[in-house]
Scaffold this motif. Structure first.
Motif, mmCIF file in Angstrom:
data_model
loop_
_atom_site.group_PDB
_atom_site.id
_atom_site.type_symbol
_atom_site.label_atom_id
_atom_site.label_comp_id
_atom_site.label_asym_id
_atom_site.label_seq_id
_atom_site.Cartn_x
_atom_site.Cartn_y
_atom_site.Cartn_z
ATOM 1 N N THR A 486 0.831 -1.207 0.000
ATOM 2 C CA THR A 486 0.000 0.000 0.000
ATOM 3 C C THR A 486 0.866 1.258 0.000
ATOM 4 N N ILE A 487 2.176 1.071 -0.049
ATOM 5 C CA ILE A 487 3.110 2.192 0.098
ATOM 6 C C ILE A 487 3.286 2.937 -1.221
ATOM 7 N N SER A 488 3.299 4.265 -1.137
ATOM 8 C CA SER A 488 3.508 5.085 -2.329
ATOM 9 C C SER A 488 5.009 5.276 -2.562
ATOM 10 N N ARG A 489 5.339 5.880 -3.668
ATOM 11 C CA ARG A 489 6.736 6.141 -4.000
ATOM 12 C C ARG A 489 7.387 7.015 -2.926
ATOM 13 N N GLU A 490 6.690 8.079 -2.524
ATOM 14 C CA GLU A 490 7.248 8.995 -1.529
ATOM 15 C C GLU A 490 7.485 8.287 -0.199
ATOM 16 N N GLU A 491 6.519 7.461 0.207
ATOM 17 C CA GLU A 491 6.659 6.734 1.468
ATOM 18 C C GLU A 491 7.807 5.728 1.401
ATOM 19 N N LEU A 492 7.947 5.074 0.246
ATOM 20 C CA LEU A 492 9.017 4.089 0.095
ATOM 21 C C LEU A 492 10.387 4.751 0.234
ATOM 22 N N VAL A 493 10.581 5.864 -0.463
ATOM 23 C CA VAL A 493 11.861 6.565 -0.400
ATOM 24 C C VAL A 493 12.157 7.004 1.037
ATOM 25 N N GLU A 494 11.145 7.507 1.720
ATOM 26 C CA GLU A 494 11.331 7.974 3.088
ATOM 27 C C GLU A 494 11.671 6.803 4.020
ATOM 28 N N VAL A 498 14.915 6.489 6.370
ATOM 29 C CA VAL A 498 14.765 6.500 7.830
ATOM 30 C C VAL A 498 15.207 5.180 8.451
ATOM 31 N N LYS A 499 14.843 4.061 7.828
ATOM 32 C CA LYS A 499 15.139 2.752 8.413
ATOM 33 C C LYS A 499 16.446 2.169 7.899
ATOM 34 N N GLY A 500 17.107 2.886 7.025
ATOM 35 C CA GLY A 500 18.410 2.427 6.536
ATOM 36 C C GLY A 500 18.341 1.115 5.792
ATOM 37 N N LEU A 501 17.307 0.908 5.023
ATOM 38 C CA LEU A 501 17.143 -0.355 4.292
ATOM 39 C C LEU A 501 18.124 -0.408 3.131
ATOM 40 N N THR A 502 18.700 -1.574 2.878
ATOM 41 C CA THR A 502 19.805 -1.637 1.917
ATOM 42 C C THR A 502 19.654 -2.700 0.833
ATOM 43 N N SER A 503 18.572 -3.463 0.839
ATOM 44 C CA SER A 503 18.409 -4.457 -0.233
ATOM 45 C C SER A 503 16.929 -4.579 -0.585
ATOM 46 N N VAL A 504 16.685 -5.123 -1.764
ATOM 47 C CA VAL A 504 15.299 -5.288 -2.222
ATOM 48 C C VAL A 504 14.544 -6.210 -1.273
ATOM 49 N N LYS A 505 15.192 -7.310 -0.900
ATOM 50 C CA LYS A 505 14.555 -8.270 0.004
ATOM 51 C C LYS A 505 14.227 -7.617 1.340
ATOM 52 N N GLU A 506 15.173 -6.830 1.849
ATOM 53 C CA GLU A 506 14.972 -6.195 3.142
ATOM 54 C C GLU A 506 13.800 -5.214 3.084
ATOM 55 N N ILE A 533 19.362 6.394 -3.604
ATOM 56 C CA ILE A 533 19.544 6.913 -2.242
ATOM 57 C C ILE A 533 20.939 6.612 -1.714
ATOM 58 N N HIS A 534 21.387 5.379 -1.907
ATOM 59 C CA HIS A 534 22.665 4.975 -1.318
ATOM 60 C C HIS A 534 23.870 5.252 -2.219
#
Length: 810
Positions: A486-494, A498-506, A533-534
């Motif tokens: 349900t996440i939008s593009r803006e929410e995903l980027v944020e 914020v959570k420091g996510l680093t992989s597609v799976k994560e 982002i990274h």
């Protein structure tokens, strides 16, 4: 596993396959043959392309990766020419022979072309597929006078599109009224008046008997002897079922391929669905009944005892050139009918309800169609209206505005999305059971609004009614990445930041994707956003990329690949040309062609030959397949041209060398012209540079494809260094704020040119953007060379595998 072959790759057929995959995903090994060189697309929206409202990529329903994900073998651009019903196999025009246990014929229909002298002249076309759209768009660039034969829905949509393309348009119609099968004379007259005000000219009650001209069409002659000039003739007078392959193979054909209530033809294990099928002497052309047929057939072919198809009562909800129309059932009075009418000429609203024995038997609505779902339900269910007043029949209960009160009064079995057969009850259940909160989610889950999209306001009302106080109007319009979340593009980027996510799976795990493997829509998008982002830290997830990027070569319709080496600024050398020629000869390349981006393409290369060819070429990848900088087209410039004011080749080469391999939300093309004569077509590139006395003009957001758009002047720069700095800042801002798969033209229109100018006018901002750009560019390596050096990559992506029972060979 049983072998299922489908002839045809259109909407009805592929929807049937989707239903089969839902019911029994492991039952069949599926092969699909499509005559067109495209994946399945939404044919209803061809008129939107013609009218410039959308582009082809936006109307693709099932991208190529969908077929791969579902292990479907797809042969595009290859029509089946014979069905051997004895041997149970099909033979294609390219010589492919594929055996089947079950065969579905979904060949759709063709435009009906009048059999009159001159119908084969250049400039005569139907309006049925992408090729027809391209013919019309191309003609509009060269000619000005178009004639559309046919005053039905298709003809009027084509005429509106041609007006948008700048052509003068005459509409020729045989009958005295437009859309006479859907509208009565009053509604037809209102529509004609509105369309005339938009610029259409109508030639009514004219029978075309000849198309004039030598090779190219010059005009039309009518039965009454009169003539009209034309450079382009569009025949939009109807369709005829495409039944040739069935007829030639001994399958019983009448107007269409005759089927029973389970879509079975006269030959065992052979079925037909869609516009090519004739059921109870009716051939349907609207999408809703075709999808109903697909559902019945899917159930049958999977071996379930389902409900038979008993035919459809069709209601036609249309929007013609901005005018809302609805028509269902009977439209003309007879001695046994009584009518209820409202005619508000001032507001352009007309409503007529025909009744017989206290039951609605026909509906015509013009200008205001919000009551169409209620009236259609009353018609199809034959509801007794004897207790109702004429006002209550004609107006929605309570508010009359289609709001929550109207939704409350709707029964659960009322059809909301006629195209996809989705009821109010199905939508409400999906919202409640799956926690849906946006219109986009409802569409993904239920299919409501996926075709013509005209039911979306009602779906939104149902969403508001069902959620009650929890409904957030602004959030409801949010577009999620895909149906996996349900996440939008803006929410995903944020969330990534914020959570420091680093992989597609994560990302998918932490953000609780409802499909743990993701899909072809979200995986490439997540991979892009992570890399954006990274910057230099992110390790690219190759398997999450779209298939062409994964292979670093464009897959062709026959399963081979193209190889396009980089030629910076379109400049090459005799040595490179010699290498290309030797490689092409050695590998027996079927086609060597100059591309539109000033490069040389080698087409028809086998997958297993790619690494060796790249090694022998010893040239960098031209990225002709990627969401990245494709080419920088240049003219010869001041070095050789007497008109040139600037060194276009030097700037082009510097731009291409700096930004090659850069991941961008969509492909980016550049052009550099040394003077305003613009030989490199810089005015229709994503970024175009035009040399002037004392500097460069930079144009942005141009587009030279189907969705033609001239670039907007961003700024004027004095030096090449200033040009490079502004280009770096512009590209990085686009990378950071665009949606994945959003072209620069759409991005600038969404953001506004003034806003982009304002951001880039700030020197500190430009500096920061360029720093992030430079940091990102440091991570890229040459992909063809990487594949040459890595046995693991070669084994995983380029090895040819043959599988036999009990063993595996490379």
């Amino acid at each position: 596993m049983k072998k299922l072959v489908m002839i045809g790759n259109g909407m009805a057929g592929v929807r049937t396959i989707e239903e089969i995959l839902k019911v029994s995903p492991e039952q069949f090994e599926i092969t699909i043959f499509g005559q067109e060189p495209y994946p399945n697309y939404n044919r209803i929206k061809l008129s939107n392309i013609l009218q410039g409202d959308t582009n082809f990529e936006d109307i693709i329903i099932n991208p190529l990766d969908w077929y791969k994900e579902n292990n479907i073998e797809l042969f595009t651009g290859d029509a089946v020419t014979k069905i051997d019903v004895e041997q149970k196999r099909v033979i294609s025009e390219q010589g492919r022979i594929v055996e089947y246990d079950e065969l579905i014929i979904a060949t759709g229909s063709n435009s009906f072309i009048l059999p009159i002298p001159g119908a084969d002249k250049i400039g005569v076309t139907g309006f049925r597929d992408i090729k027809d759209c391209e013919t019309m768009i191309k003609s509009a660039k060269q000619y000005k006078k178009a004639v559309v034969i046919g005053g039905g829905l298709l003809g009027l949509e084509a005429a509106r599109g041609l007006l948008n393309l700048g052509m003068q348009v005459d509409v020729v119609h045989l009958m005295p009224n437009l859309m006479e099968r859907q509208l009565d004379p009053i509604a037809s007259s209102l529509l004609k008046t509105e369309l005339e005000s938009q610029g259409m000219n109508f030639l009514m009650e004219k029978e075309t008997v000849e198309i004039l001209g030598d090779e190219q069409v010059k005009g039309l002659r009518f039965k009454d002897g009169s003539e009209v000039e034309a450079d382009l003739v569009v025949m939009a007078i109807g369709i005829k079922s495409n039944t040739q392959v069935a007829r030639d193979s001994g399958i019983y054909v009448n107007r269409g391929i005759v089927v029973n209530d389970f879509m079975e033809t006269s030959v065992p294990n052979v079925y037909a669905v869609g516009e090519c099928a004739e059921h109870r002497e009716i051939v349907y052309g609207l999408v809703a009944p075709l999808y109903e047929q697909g559902k019945v057939l899917a159930s049958r072919i999977c071996g379930n005892v389902g409900e038979p198809y008993q035919g459809s009562v069709t209601g036609t909800q249309l929007k013609v050139a901005g005018v809302d129309l609805f028509s269902a059932g009977e439209i003309f009075e007879d001695g046994s009918t009584k009518s209820i009418m409202v005619y508000n000429e001032y507001d352009g609203v007309y409503k007529k309800i025909l009744t017989r024995n206290n039951v609605i038997v026909g509906v015509v609505l013009y200008g205001d169609t919000k009551d169409s779902t209620k009236l259609y339900r009353m018609l199809t269910k034959k509801e007794d209206i004897s207790g109702m007043t004429s006002i209550s029949v004609l107006q929605s209960e309570c508010t009359g505005e289609g709001g929550s009160d109207d939704v409350a009064s709707m029964p659960n079995d009322e059809l909301v999305c006629g195209c996809n057969g989705v009821t109010k009850g199905a939508i409400v259940e999906a919202i409640k059971t799956q926690g849906l909160t946006t219109l986009d989610q409802v569409s993904h889950c239920t299919n409501a609004g996926r075709s013509c999209g005209r039911c979306k306001p009602m779906v939104s009302n149902i969403l508001a009614y069902t959620l009650g106080d929890q409904f957030d109007a602004a959030a409801a319009q949010k577009t999620s990445i895909c149906s996996c979340t349900t996440i939008s593009r803006e929410e995903l980027v944020e969330e990534i930041k914020v959570k420091g996510l680093t992989s597609v799976k994560e990302v998918m795990n932490v953000l609780e994707w409802n499909n743990e493997e993701g899909c072809t829509k979200c995986r490439p998008a997540i991979n892009y956003y992570l890399g954006m982002i990274h910057m230099d830290e992110y390790k690219d997830d190759r398997d999450s990329r779209l298939v062409n990027e994964k292979m670093h070569a464009n897959i062709q319709k026959d399963g081979t690949y193209s190889v396009v080496p980089r030629m910076y600024g379109g400049v090459t050398t005799a040595a490179d040309l010699k290498k290309i020629a030797e490689v092409a000869e050695k590998y027996d390349v079927p086609l060597v062609k100059l591309t539109g981006g000033q490069r040389i393409g080698l087409f028809g290369v086998k997958k297993e030959d790619l690494p060796q060819m790249w090694e022998e070429l010893d040239m960098p990848s031209g990225y002709a397949y990627g969401k990245t900088l494709r080419t920088v087209k240049t003219c010869v410039g001041a070095q050789f041209c007497r008109y040139g004011t600037q060194d276009s080749m030097a700037l082009g080469i510097e731009l291409e060398k700096k930004f090659e391999r850069l991941d961008t939300p969509h492909k980016v093309k550049m052009g550099v012209s040394a003077c305003p004569r613009n030989c490199s077509e810089a005015g229709i590139k994503d970024i175009g540079f035009v040399g002037i006395d004392g500097g460069w003009e930079i144009y942005v957001a141009g587009n030279g494809g189907v969705d033609l758009r001239p670039g907007d002047l961003l700024c004027t720069m004095k030096t090449q260094e200033e040009v490079m700095e502004m280009t770096g800042a512009y590209l990085q801002y686009y990378r950071e704020t665009a949606n994945y798969l959003e072209r620069t033209s759409k991005w600038v229109e969404r953001m506004s040119l003034e806003h982009v100018k304002e951001v880039l006018a700030d020197e500190a901002t430009r500096k920061a953007l360029n720093e992030r750009m430079d940091q990102t560019l440091r991570k890229y390596i040459e992909p063809w060379n990487e594949a040459i050096q890595s046995e693991e990559i070669q084994d995983k992506y380029y090895a040819k595998r043959m599988i036999t029972v009990g063993s595996e060979f490379k």
